[in-house]
Design a protein around this motif. Structure first.
Motif, PDB file in Angstrom:
ATOM      1  N   LEU A 258      12.117  13.225  22.173  1.00  0.00           N
ATOM      2  CA  LEU A 258      11.545  12.116  21.467  1.00  0.00           C
ATOM      3  C   LEU A 258      11.093  11.502  23.245  1.00  0.00           C
ATOM      4  O   LEU A 258      11.061  11.391  24.041  1.00  0.00           O
ATOM      5  N   PRO A 259       9.626  11.032  22.898  1.00  0.00           N
ATOM      6  CA  PRO A 259       8.587  10.237  24.127  1.00  0.00           C
ATOM      7  C   PRO A 259       9.603   8.979  24.402  1.00  0.00           C
ATOM      8  O   PRO A 259      10.609   8.462  23.780  1.00  0.00           O
ATOM      9  N   GLY A 260       9.244   8.568  25.738  1.00  0.00           N
ATOM     10  CA  GLY A 260       9.480   7.887  26.431  1.00  0.00           C
ATOM     11  C   GLY A 260       9.220   6.179  25.922  1.00  0.00           C
ATOM     12  O   GLY A 260      10.435   5.206  25.815  1.00  0.00           O
ATOM     13  N   ASP A 261       8.362   6.282  24.774  1.00  0.00           N
ATOM     14  CA  ASP A 261       8.208   4.839  24.347  1.00  0.00           C
ATOM     15  C   ASP A 261       8.264   4.513  23.485  1.00  0.00           C
ATOM     16  O   ASP A 261       7.875   3.892  21.989  1.00  0.00           O
ATOM     17  N   SER A 262       9.133   6.208  22.700  1.00  0.00           N
ATOM     18  CA  SER A 262      10.170   5.552  21.423  1.00  0.00           C
ATOM     19  C   SER A 262      11.250   4.031  21.362  1.00  0.00           C
ATOM     20  O   SER A 262      11.546   3.906  22.217  1.00  0.00           O
ATOM     21  N   SER A 263      11.054   3.454  20.622  1.00  0.00           N
ATOM     22  CA  SER A 263      11.951   2.558  20.171  1.00  0.00           C
ATOM     23  C   SER A 263      13.036   2.177  18.492  1.00  0.00           C
ATOM     24  O   SER A 263      13.863   2.179  18.566  1.00  0.00           O
ATOM     25  N   TRP A 264      12.601   3.674  17.824  1.00  0.00           N
ATOM     26  CA  TRP A 264      13.130   4.376  16.459  1.00  0.00           C
ATOM     27  C   TRP A 264      12.908   5.643  16.296  1.00  0.00           C
ATOM     28  O   TRP A 264      12.184   6.259  16.609  1.00  0.00           O
ATOM     29  N   VAL A 265      13.808   6.533  15.015  1.00  0.00           N
ATOM     30  CA  VAL A 265      13.996   7.793  14.499  1.00  0.00           C
ATOM     31  C   VAL A 265      13.822   7.804  13.126  1.00  0.00           C
ATOM     32  O   VAL A 265      15.005   6.986  13.096  1.00  0.00           O
ATOM     33  N   GLU A 266      13.533   8.086  12.560  1.00  0.00           N
ATOM     34  CA  GLU A 266      14.568   9.062  10.789  1.00  0.00           C
ATOM     35  C   GLU A 266      15.094  10.077  10.921  1.00  0.00           C
ATOM     36  O   GLU A 266      14.373  11.107  11.303  1.00  0.00           O
ATOM     37  N   LEU A 267      16.396  10.366  10.436  1.00  0.00           N
ATOM     38  CA  LEU A 267      17.039  11.471  10.984  1.00  0.00           C
ATOM     39  C   LEU A 267      16.586  11.645   9.179  1.00  0.00           C
ATOM     40  O   LEU A 267      17.098  11.224   8.342  1.00  0.00           O
ATOM     41  N   THR A 268      16.545  13.214   8.549  1.00  0.00           N
ATOM     42  CA  THR A 268      16.095  13.113   7.608  1.00  0.00           C
ATOM     43  C   THR A 268      17.303  14.740   7.282  1.00  0.00           C
ATOM     44  O   THR A 268      17.658  15.108   7.859  1.00  0.00           O
ATOM     45  N   ASN A 269      17.176  15.443   6.029  1.00  0.00           N
ATOM     46  CA  ASN A 269      18.058  16.109   5.294  1.00  0.00           C
ATOM     47  C   ASN A 269      19.321  16.020   5.583  1.00  0.00           C
ATOM     48  O   ASN A 269      19.521  17.457   5.775  1.00  0.00           O
ATOM     49  N   LEU A 270      19.383  14.826   6.126  1.00  0.00           N
ATOM     50  CA  LEU A 270      21.010  15.079   5.586  1.00  0.00           C
ATOM     51  C   LEU A 270      22.122  14.846   4.104  1.00  0.00           C
ATOM     52  O   LEU A 270      21.530  15.120   3.446  1.00  0.00           O
ATOM     53  N   GLN A 271      22.985  15.023   4.684  1.00  0.00           N
ATOM     54  CA  GLN A 271      24.132  15.838   3.823  1.00  0.00           C
ATOM     55  C   GLN A 271      24.418  14.418   2.755  1.00  0.00           C
ATOM     56  O   GLN A 271      25.164  12.889   4.165  1.00  0.00           O
ATOM     57  N   PRO A 272      24.763  14.248   1.259  1.00  0.00           N
ATOM     58  CA  PRO A 272      25.633  12.482   1.466  1.00  0.00           C
ATOM     59  C   PRO A 272      26.419  12.535   0.931  1.00  0.00           C
ATOM     60  O   PRO A 272      27.577  12.908   1.320  1.00  0.00           O
ATOM     61  N   ASP A 273      26.864  11.102   1.419  1.00  0.00           N
ATOM     62  CA  ASP A 273      28.709  11.207   1.881  1.00  0.00           C
ATOM     63  C   ASP A 273      28.842  11.434   2.579  1.00  0.00           C
ATOM     64  O   ASP A 273      30.090  12.127   2.799  1.00  0.00           O
ATOM     65  N   THR A 274      28.275  11.223   4.306  1.00  0.00           N
ATOM     66  CA  THR A 274      28.836  12.296   4.908  1.00  0.00           C
ATOM     67  C   THR A 274      29.205  10.675   6.184  1.00  0.00           C
ATOM     68  O   THR A 274      27.817  10.316   6.636  1.00  0.00           O
ATOM     69  N   THR A 275      29.961  11.508   6.433  1.00  0.00           N
ATOM     70  CA  THR A 275      29.508  10.289   8.295  1.00  0.00           C
ATOM     71  C   THR A 275      29.370  11.179   9.776  1.00  0.00           C
ATOM     72  O   THR A 275      29.583  12.769  10.143  1.00  0.00           O
ATOM     73  N   TYR A 276      28.036  10.650   9.975  1.00  0.00           N
ATOM     74  CA  TYR A 276      27.604  11.774  11.426  1.00  0.00           C
ATOM     75  C   TYR A 276      27.925  10.374  12.778  1.00  0.00           C
ATOM     76  O   TYR A 276      28.167   9.692  12.584  1.00  0.00           O
ATOM     77  N   THR A 277      27.858  11.627  13.370  1.00  0.00           N
ATOM     78  CA  THR A 277      27.915  11.210  15.053  1.00  0.00           C
ATOM     79  C   THR A 277      26.368  11.199  15.884  1.00  0.00           C
ATOM     80  O   THR A 277      25.419  12.528  15.585  1.00  0.00           O
ATOM     81  N   ALA A 278      25.569  10.292  16.109  1.00  0.00           N
ATOM     82  CA  ALA A 278      25.014  10.256  17.008  1.00  0.00           C
ATOM     83  C   ALA A 278      24.790  10.012  18.247  1.00  0.00           C
ATOM     84  O   ALA A 278      25.334   8.732  18.503  1.00  0.00           O
ATOM     85  N   SER A 279      23.404  10.135  19.384  1.00  0.00           N
ATOM     86  CA  SER A 279      23.840   9.639  20.984  1.00  0.00           C
ATOM     87  C   SER A 279      22.518  10.130  21.441  1.00  0.00           C
ATOM     88  O   SER A 279      21.503  11.168  20.726  1.00  0.00           O
ATOM     89  N   LEU A 280      22.727   9.329  21.638  1.00  0.00           N
ATOM     90  CA  LEU A 280      20.799   9.451  22.548  1.00  0.00           C
ATOM     91  C   LEU A 280      21.320   8.837  24.160  1.00  0.00           C
ATOM     92  O   LEU A 280      22.060   7.575  24.543  1.00  0.00           O
ATOM     93  N   HIS A 281      19.933   9.812  25.154  1.00  0.00           N
ATOM     94  CA  HIS A 281      20.181   9.757  26.200  1.00  0.00           C
ATOM     95  C   HIS A 281      19.519   9.776  27.397  1.00  0.00           C
ATOM     96  O   HIS A 281      17.799  10.095  26.878  1.00  0.00           O
ATOM     97  N   PRO A 282      18.652   8.525  27.449  1.00  0.00           N
ATOM     98  CA  PRO A 282      17.748   7.951  27.760  1.00  0.00           C
ATOM     99  C   PRO A 282      17.293   9.296  29.108  1.00  0.00           C
ATOM    100  O   PRO A 282      18.245   8.720  30.384  1.00  0.00           O
ATOM    101  N   GLU A 283      16.806  10.017  29.718  1.00  0.00           N
ATOM    102  CA  GLU A 283      16.043  10.592  30.310  1.00  0.00           C
ATOM    103  C   GLU A 283      14.762  10.014  31.682  1.00  0.00           C
ATOM    104  O   GLU A 283      13.330   9.745  31.374  1.00  0.00           O
ATOM    105  N   SER A 284      15.249   9.743  33.042  1.00  0.00           N
ATOM    106  CA  SER A 284      14.146   9.302  33.897  1.00  0.00           C
ATOM    107  C   SER A 284      14.579  10.342  35.546  1.00  0.00           C
ATOM    108  O   SER A 284      15.882   9.966  35.669  1.00  0.00           O
ATOM    109  N   ASN A 285      13.394  10.235  36.152  1.00  0.00           N
ATOM    110  CA  ASN A 285      14.027  10.746  37.900  1.00  0.00           C
ATOM    111  C   ASN A 285      14.038   9.685  38.484  1.00  0.00           C
ATOM    112  O   ASN A 285      13.874   9.472  39.395  1.00  0.00           O
TER     113      ASN A 285
END
Length: 502
Positions: A258-285
């Motif tokens: 995702l671009p560095g100026d992002s602040s939200w994202v929509e995850l689609t095509n998920l399965q109903p009644d299912t538990t997900y785990t998500a991680s977000l790591h900012p990458e910068s030099n």
């Protein structure tokens, strides 16, 4: 030493509301950054007194914040027949300017066109520069807000956190769908005369949104989720690495850049009644950042609707309350329509923001006894009928449990300290008291004394009053979740030959 003689009498009295404001925290919250848009119901269904109290409450709620770019930006959008932008998010850069603007706001009257107001709110948030947390605070009496589901969904899809304060004349289902989780800190029902009791909790909920660095779920469906975070990068100095999959690893891990100026994202095509785990790591030099993570469960798949039944299905058309005690109330509803209703759901929670409990009743049941309630507490009760065609109809009422038998206040004592200055002390026997209202008459330069009062914390048992007017009445009254109750009063009489208070 000359003094006053106080004749103390126990009364049943309803104390008058004071114009005196309680103290405001002196520390400015420079650590916080974000945009707060106030969506204020200014329609004709809101009484002028109620509208003024909402403005005063909001001004005090925002008073501790530092304002301007890099801090908090505040805008006010009024809802009437047509929405009116009182001031935009980039107008006020200091508290003096904001407070003056809040005092000069006039009520619009007219219809409650909330849908149009939400369209303007979306445009305002879209036009504002900077990837900062965004908050919509909806202040309403809840009377016929219209179809707000689509507008609220689109705002939350933009990454806007929605919080709501209703003066109780509302359908719980509508406001529950409107706000972002968690309901306990983002949705409040409160009587207008006691609205200040939610100030601290609501302010803390806002601070958590605009201050915390965390990955948040702001909207869920059976096949999608919207994640939001406070941006720490910009377009030119890095990117975000997002990864997610089901906790049971039923699907391969998905990775997105995702671009560095992002602040939200929509995850689609998920399965109903299912538990997900998500991680977000900012990458910068330029520096290292912590990885943010969150778990969430998608909603169950919706049941396909059955053919529509005639539109005259009205259950529940009447909801009533009986058998009220300190810890229970009975809720009844009607008419029964077992051929058209699958089941009833009764949801109840203490006002303004208590935990919501749920009871399910079968289609031939027209009442249920709610137990384990708090004494002297006001509850919002919503009865929802689930029809056989999948549609729902809900109706909400307020219900109050009885106060405990023991009086909340006893033994009001006044002791002279100096001339026209007394120490007020009382005893309290209740643990569920939310605070105390203290009222008195202050000596004025005019011929008539001025009425003064102050709200004190539930741990208070004494305070000192100065410049007390002759023959002043001093009253202390307990405040419960359901409102202010009867109190104890004492009358002060001035005598030139006495130096004691009695």
């Amino acid at each position: 030493m000359k003094g006053f003689l106080l004749c103390c009498v126990l009364l049943s009295a309803v104390l008058q509301r004071s114009n005196m404001q309680t103290g405001v925290p002196a520390t400015l919250l420079n650590c916080c950054e974000g945009d707060i848009l106030l969506l204020l119901d200014s329609s004709g269904s809101v009484a002028n007194y109620e509208f003024s109290r909402l403005l005063l409450f909001t001004a005090e709620l925002l008073r501790p914040f530092s304002l301007g770019r890099g801090h908090i930006r505040v805008g006010l959008l009024q809802v009437g027949t047509n929405p009116t932008l009182e001031f935009g998010l980039d107008v006020h850069n200091d508290q003096a300017s904001l407070q003056k603007a809040m005092r000069s706001v006039s009520q619009l009257q007219g219809d409650t066109n909330t849908e149009a107001g939400l369209r303007v709110a979306q445009q305002l948030f879209t036009e504002m520069e900077g990837n900062v947390p965004k908050v919509l605070l909806w202040l309403t009496d809840g009377a016929q807000p219209g179809d707000v589901d689509k507008g609220m969904y689109e705002l939350k899809a933009q990454g806007v956190s929605v919080l709501a304060v209703s003066t109780v004349h509302a359908n719980y289902q509508v406001l529950r769908r409107a706000v972002t989780p968690p309901l306990e800190s983002h949705l409040y029902f409160v009587d207008i005369d006691n609205i200040e009791i939610i100030t601290e909790d609501l302010r803390e909920a806002i601070i958590e949104i605009i201050h915390a660095e965390r990955l948040r779920v702001v909207h869920l469906t059976s096949h999608s989720a919207v994640l939001q975070w406070r941006p720490v990068l910009s377009a030119g100095n890095g990117y975000y690495d997002l990864r997610y999959n089901s906790v049971w690893n039923t699907d391969p891990e998905t990775s997105r850049i995702l671009p560095g100026d992002s602040s939200w994202v929509e995850l689609t095509n998920l399965q109903p009644d299912t538990t997900y785990t998500a991680s977000l790591h900012p990458e910068s030099n330029q520096r290292l950042f912590n990885t943010l993570s969150v778990n969430f469960t998608t909603l169950p798949a919706p049941t396909p609707p059955l053919p529509a039944l005639p539109s005259d299905v009205l259950s529940p058309a009447v909801v009533s309350v009986s058998e009220s005690g300190p810890h229970q109330i009975r809720v009844s509803w009607g008419p029964l329509q077992p051929a058209r209703v699958q089941r009833y759901t009764v949801e109840y929670g203490a006002i303004p923001s208590g935990h919501v409990h749920t009871v399910t009743a079968h289609s031939q049941q027209n009442s249920t006894l709610l137990t384990g309630l708090e004494p002297g507490t006001q509850y919002l009760v919503t009865v929802t009928a689930l029809r056989v065609n999948g549609e729902e109809r809900a109706m909400s009422v307020r219900a109050c449990t009885q106060e405990p038998v023991l009086p909340a206040l006893a033994d009001l004592q006044l002791t002279t300290v100096e001339r026209q200055e007394v120490q007020v002390a009382w005893q309290a026997s209740q643990e569920d008291v939310k605070g105390y209202w203290l009222s008195w008459e202050r000596e004025s330069s005019y011929s008539k004394p001025s009425n003064s009062s102050v709200y004190l914390s539930p741990t208070s048992r004494s305070t000192r009053l100065t410049h007390l007017a002759p023959s002043s009445r001093v009253c202390v009254s307990p405040v419960y979740s359901s409102g202010r109750e009867e109190g104890i009063c004492c009358t002060a009489e001035m005598h030139t030959d006495s130096s004691q208070w009695g």
